[in-house]
Design a protein around this motif. Sequence first.
Motif, PDB file in Angstrom:
ATOM      1  N   ARG A   1      -2.786   4.171   3.067  1.00 30.60           N
ATOM      2  CA  ARG A   1      -2.850   4.369   4.515  1.00 30.60           C
ATOM      3  C   ARG A   1      -2.775   5.868   4.771  1.00 30.60           C
ATOM      4  O   ARG A   1      -1.753   6.510   4.485  1.00 30.60           O
TER       5      ARG A   1
ATOM      6  N   ALA B   1       1.639   1.983  14.789  1.00 27.34           N
ATOM      7  CA  ALA B   1       0.246   2.196  15.214  1.00 27.34           C
ATOM      8  C   ALA B   1       0.168   2.738  16.633  1.00 27.34           C
ATOM      9  O   ALA B   1      -0.735   2.406  17.392  1.00 27.34           O
TER      10      ALA B   1
ATOM     11  N   TYR C   1       0.845  -1.191   0.000  1.00 27.06           N
ATOM     12  CA  TYR C   1       0.000   0.000   0.000  1.00 27.06           C
ATOM     13  C   TYR C   1       0.881   1.241   0.000  1.00 27.06           C
ATOM     14  O   TYR C   1       2.086   1.177   0.277  1.00 27.06           O
TER      15      TYR C   1
ATOM     16  N   GLN D   1      -5.724   5.901   9.445  1.00 27.97           N
ATOM     17  CA  GLN D   1      -6.723   5.161   8.683  1.00 27.97           C
ATOM     18  C   GLN D   1      -6.009   4.115   7.823  1.00 27.97           C
ATOM     19  O   GLN D   1      -5.428   4.432   6.791  1.00 27.97           O
ATOM     20  N   PRO D   2      -6.031   2.838   8.250  1.00 29.16           N
ATOM     21  CA  PRO D   2      -5.369   1.793   7.471  1.00 29.16           C
ATOM     22  C   PRO D   2      -6.062   1.577   6.128  1.00 29.16           C
ATOM     23  O   PRO D   2      -7.199   2.044   5.922  1.00 29.16           O
TER      24      PRO D   2
ATOM     25  N   ARG E   1      -7.834   4.570  13.724  1.00 27.19           N
ATOM     26  CA  ARG E   1      -7.387   4.599  15.119  1.00 27.19           C
ATOM     27  C   ARG E   1      -6.992   6.017  15.494  1.00 27.19           C
ATOM     28  O   ARG E   1      -6.378   6.725  14.699  1.00 27.19           O
TER      29      ARG E   1
ATOM     30  N   GLY F   1      -8.152  -0.186   3.061  1.00 28.01           N
ATOM     31  CA  GLY F   1      -9.335  -1.040   3.050  1.00 28.01           C
ATOM     32  C   GLY F   1     -10.395  -0.579   4.031  1.00 28.01           C
ATOM     33  O   GLY F   1     -10.537   0.597   4.337  1.00 28.01           O
ATOM     34  N   GLN F   2     -11.120  -1.538   4.573  1.00 30.93           N
ATOM     35  CA  GLN F   2     -12.255  -1.271   5.454  1.00 30.93           C
ATOM     36  C   GLN F   2     -11.876  -1.312   6.933  1.00 30.93           C
ATOM     37  O   GLN F   2     -12.753  -1.326   7.793  1.00 30.93           O
ATOM     38  N   ASN F   3     -10.597  -1.363   7.223  1.00 36.50           N
ATOM     39  CA  ASN F   3     -10.162  -1.408   8.619  1.00 36.50           C
ATOM     40  C   ASN F   3     -10.536  -0.109   9.330  1.00 36.50           C
ATOM     41  O   ASN F   3     -10.469   0.983   8.743  1.00 36.50           O
ATOM     42  N   PRO F   4     -10.944  -0.184  10.595  1.00 33.54           N
ATOM     43  CA  PRO F   4     -11.352   1.039  11.314  1.00 33.54           C
ATOM     44  C   PRO F   4     -10.165   1.959  11.583  1.00 33.54           C
ATOM     45  O   PRO F   4      -9.029   1.507  11.776  1.00 33.54           O
TER      46      PRO F   4
END
Length: 211
Positions: A123, A193, A49, A149-150, A157, A152-155
């Motif tokens: 990302r 992260a 990514y 914001q990672p 943080r 894809g659909q990952n939430p």
Amino acid sequence: MQQWKWALGGVVLGLLGGCASLPTQYFSLASPGQIAAAESDALPWSADYGMRLKVVSIPAEVNRLQLLVRDPAADPSVEILNQSLWAAPLGDQLQSALAAQVSTLLGAPDLQQMTVSPSMPVRDIKLRITRFELIWGQGTRLDAVWVDQPPGQNPARLCQAHISTVGTQPEVASLVEHQRQALHQLAASIAGAGVPVGSPVSGLVLKGGCT
């Protein structure tokens, strides 16, 4: 008496001239490793990514070319160093230093610096510097909050870091080097992260995390 006055006037003018001729020093937050990476043609991207990091704000009082230093003995007053200047606007330096280091640590291309396929996952990291202090005889303080914001659909943080260094040398160059080390640790925290990555350098304290 008249000759004495002229002589005294010459001494005063000489002192004023000496003060006016103090050399101006310029300081950069870019580390030697960052400069070498920027000049390298071989960038080993290992992530699948791209990365986009944006410093959206810094404290207004430090957003100037002159370095701003706190003196604990005169708190809450601060000292503006007119002969000690940032080599580029502080906001721009923070942006370039953090983006370059996080990009390298993640092994992900910085999408603000190069063009890649529009289909590449991204990302997104939006960061606010909430505290940036140089303190005579004590060291530095650096606080930041960011939204990670990672791809894809990952939430997303929400993360934060509070970094302090200890330094007793009353030199501007020493304070800048301490803040450079703090920025390196902040970049490592962003890439991890918000979790501290590795062992902080001696004299550096790191607190923070993500929710």
